[in-house]
Design an enzyme around this catalytic site. Structure first.
Site, PDB file in Angstrom:
ATOM      1  N   HIS A  41      -6.544  22.610 101.599  1.00  0.00           N
ATOM      2  CA  HIS A  41      -5.767  21.870 100.599  1.00  0.00           C
ATOM      3  C   HIS A  41      -6.175  22.244  99.170  1.00  0.00           C
ATOM      4  CE1 HIS A  41      -8.585  18.118  99.994  1.00  0.00           C
ATOM      5  NE2 HIS A  41      -9.247  19.239  99.921  1.00  0.00           N
ATOM      6  N   ASP A  42      -7.261  23.003  99.022  1.00  0.00           N
ATOM      7  CA  ASP A  42      -7.698  23.461  97.700  1.00  0.00           C
ATOM      8  C   ASP A  42      -6.940  24.694  97.220  1.00  0.00           C
ATOM      9  OD1 ASP A  42      -9.644  21.498  97.532  1.00  0.00           O
ATOM     10  OD2 ASP A  42     -11.213  22.749  98.377  1.00  0.00           O
TER      11      ASP A  42
END
Length: 287
Positions: free
Chosen positions: A191-192
């Site tokens: 998700h980064d």
């Protein structure tokens, strides 16, 4: 109730709702203050409810005149559901226990990190970012990515750590190579990153695991976004994290269809999603 009374009631509720939106920052600021003062740790250490006078005696409040303001802070925390109160005694809730130093699953570091000035400044650049060519609001605020900023602030020491038993620490760049293993765990990693970089990471994972017949798989622990119209703590937390990833990393949380697209592009043939970790899910993908 008459039509005019209904309209007046709706207007008053709308005003209160906007007021709470305006002051949303107060809650995180108050919780950070409580953590830095050591209130959760003091309550945890005593293992029983404490009155304000006993609690304040153990806090790092140098100026005694400030003690008179503690009831304001404590009232706010009780109203927010962060602390419990019985008569004139206070005690921890399950949420506030997660800020105790000795709590194995504590989130102290995450709370403090998201409230540092560098991150706060990025939020103030959000509207400008939508109108400029910068990759992230964080970059708009600081002229560099979050990763470059963090690399300058703290040395990269993972490769110097010593393992024990069946645990080894290996320094490196996951975009270049990932150590071989039967199963690879990616916990709150993807998700980064934007879609292109996620596919790069997943392809490196696929290169480093055996075939499915030999037990090869990648395990992902991350958010699978639910319907934003749902009104519960898990969904609200998911969409807060979605905003955070956008502001700090130019990335995002993903729906099941968005995850599936990444898996296919990276060359994986099958996946399973297990929504068993609150706001996060456990995802298994197979080559």
């Amino acid at each position: 109730m008459s039509t005019s009374e209904t309209i007046s009631t709706e207007l008053l509720h709308a005003q209160a709702q906007i007021c709470n939106y305006i002051f949303n920052f107060v809650r995180s600021s108050a919780v950070r203050c409580v953590l830095q003062l050591g209130i959760p740790d003091v309550l945890y250490k005593h293992e029983k409810p404490m009155c304000l006078s006993d609690l304040s005696a153990e806090l790092s409040v140098v100026n005694s005149s400030k003690i008179s303001f503690l009831p304001i802070l404590m009232r706010f925390l009780v109203q927010s559901g962060f602390l419990n109160q019985h008569e004139d005694h206070y005690f921890l809730t399950p949420a506030s226990r997660l800020l105790v130093k000795n709590e194995p699953f504590n989130v102290r570091s995450f709370l403090l990190f998201t409230n540092i000035q560098a991150c706060s400044k990025a939020w103030h650049e959000l509207s400008d970012w939508f109108q400029n060519d910068s990759p992230t609001p964080f970059h708009t605020a600081h002229g560099k990515s979050l990763w470059d900023y963090m690399g300058e602030e703290k040395p990269r020491v993972l490769g110097d750590l010593k393992g024990s038993g069946n645990l080894d620490f290996i320094g490196g760049d996951m975009f270049d190579k990932i150590p071989h293993a039967n199963a690879i765990l990616l916990k709150s990693v993807l998700h980064d990153w934007n879609d292109e970089n996620c596919v790069r990471i997943l392809k490196k994972c696929k290169e480093s695991i055996p075939s499915r017949a030999k037990g090869g798989k990648v395990i992902i622990i991350d958010i699978v976004l639910e319907n934003p119209k749902e009104r519960n703590e898990f969904v609200r937390a998911q969409h807060n994290m979605d905003m955070l990833m956008m502001v700090l990393c130019g990335a995002k949380e993903r729906t099941e269809k968005e995850w599936e697209k990444l898996f296919i592009e990276a060359g994986f043939n099958e996946y399973k999603i297990f929504p068993v970790l609150g706001l996060r899910s456990l995802i298994e993908i197979y080559p």
